[in-house]
Scaffold this motif. Structure first.
Motif, PDB file in Angstrom:
ATOM      1  N   ASP A 149       0.820  -1.211   0.000  1.00 42.88           N
ATOM      2  CA  ASP A 149       0.000   0.000   0.000  1.00 42.88           C
ATOM      3  C   ASP A 149       0.856   1.263   0.000  1.00 42.88           C
ATOM      4  O   ASP A 149       1.967   1.258   0.519  1.00 42.88           O
ATOM      5  N   PRO A 150       0.295   2.353  -0.511  1.00 35.49           N
ATOM      6  CA  PRO A 150       0.960   3.641  -0.299  1.00 35.49           C
ATOM      7  C   PRO A 150       0.891   3.990   1.187  1.00 35.49           C
ATOM      8  O   PRO A 150       0.274   3.262   1.971  1.00 35.49           O
TER       9      PRO A 150
ATOM     10  N   LEU B 213       8.915   0.583  -8.114  1.00 31.10           N
ATOM     11  CA  LEU B 213       8.946   1.932  -7.545  1.00 31.10           C
ATOM     12  C   LEU B 213      10.007   2.805  -8.217  1.00 31.10           C
ATOM     13  O   LEU B 213       9.765   3.991  -8.452  1.00 31.10           O
TER      14      LEU B 213
ATOM     15  N   LYS C 240       8.492   3.432 -11.927  1.00 30.36           N
ATOM     16  CA  LYS C 240       7.205   4.127 -12.075  1.00 30.36           C
ATOM     17  C   LYS C 240       6.899   5.119 -10.965  1.00 30.36           C
ATOM     18  O   LYS C 240       5.920   5.840 -11.044  1.00 30.36           O
ATOM     19  N   GLY C 241       7.686   5.108  -9.898  1.00 35.19           N
ATOM     20  CA  GLY C 241       7.486   6.045  -8.805  1.00 35.19           C
ATOM     21  C   GLY C 241       6.401   5.615  -7.839  1.00 35.19           C
ATOM     22  O   GLY C 241       5.748   4.581  -8.017  1.00 35.19           O
ATOM     23  N   PRO C 242       6.175   6.443  -6.810  1.00 37.88           N
ATOM     24  CA  PRO C 242       5.219   6.078  -5.757  1.00 37.88           C
ATOM     25  C   PRO C 242       3.764   6.045  -6.227  1.00 37.88           C
ATOM     26  O   PRO C 242       2.926   5.436  -5.570  1.00 37.88           O
ATOM     27  N   ASP C 243       3.459   6.658  -7.370  1.00 34.40           N
ATOM     28  CA  ASP C 243       2.088   6.585  -7.880  1.00 34.40           C
ATOM     29  C   ASP C 243       1.725   5.194  -8.380  1.00 34.40           C
ATOM     30  O   ASP C 243       0.575   4.937  -8.702  1.00 34.40           O
ATOM     31  N   SER C 244       2.721   4.293  -8.447  1.00 33.76           N
ATOM     32  CA  SER C 244       2.450   2.921  -8.858  1.00 33.76           C
ATOM     33  C   SER C 244       1.810   2.102  -7.731  1.00 33.76           C
ATOM     34  O   SER C 244       1.327   1.003  -7.958  1.00 33.76           O
TER      35      SER C 244
ATOM     36  N   GLY D 155      -0.740  -0.177  -9.350  1.00 36.01           N
ATOM     37  CA  GLY D 155      -1.607   0.996  -9.318  1.00 36.01           C
ATOM     38  C   GLY D 155      -3.047   0.716  -8.959  1.00 36.01           C
ATOM     39  O   GLY D 155      -3.925   1.554  -9.196  1.00 36.01           O
TER      40      GLY D 155
END
Length: 120
Positions: free
Chosen positions: A8-9, A65, A68-72, A86
């Motif tokens: 999870d974020p 991560l 694609k960064g934290p928005d993944s 996502g």
């Protein structure tokens, strides 16, 4: 036995009922995971805010991560492989992965009948 892990974020809570508005998707996921855990299935959720080491220790999660960064996030793994980036698994996917009837992942409504003693 199948193993599902969701990364999870950073969340204040996994249920989606904290804060100013309720996130129905988080509530659905929390309910489904709770029901699966109670049936003895191997299903885990890791929160970036409280368990960052779980993210760092997993090479496949670290790779997603970095690319694609934290928005993944959220990222779902099934048996050690990334299967969803996502988003969360649907109840249909969970029921298929764990060979369950879809109805078994739905929250049972409680009948709060105030007429429990037969009074009218």
């Amino acid at each position: 036995m199948r193993k599902v892990e969701v990364f999870d974020p950073a969340l204040c809570c996994p249920t989606g009922v904290c804060g100013p508005s309720v996130d129905p998707e988080l509530t659905r996921v929390a309910t489904a995971f709770f029901l699966l855990e109670n049936k003895g299935f191997d299903i885990k959720r890791y929160n970036l805010a409280s368990e960052p080491s779980k993210f760092a220790e997993n090479e496949k999660i670290t790779k997603v991560l970095h690319e694609k960064g934290p928005d993944s996030l959220p990222i779902t793994m099934l048996d050690g492989e990334v299967v969803i980036v996502g988003g969360y698994p649907t109840n249909e996917q969970l029921s298929e992965w764990f060979d369950l009837n879809l109805e078994e992942l739905k929250e049972k409504k409680v009948n709060n009948n105030l007429n429990l003693l037969g009074k009218k």
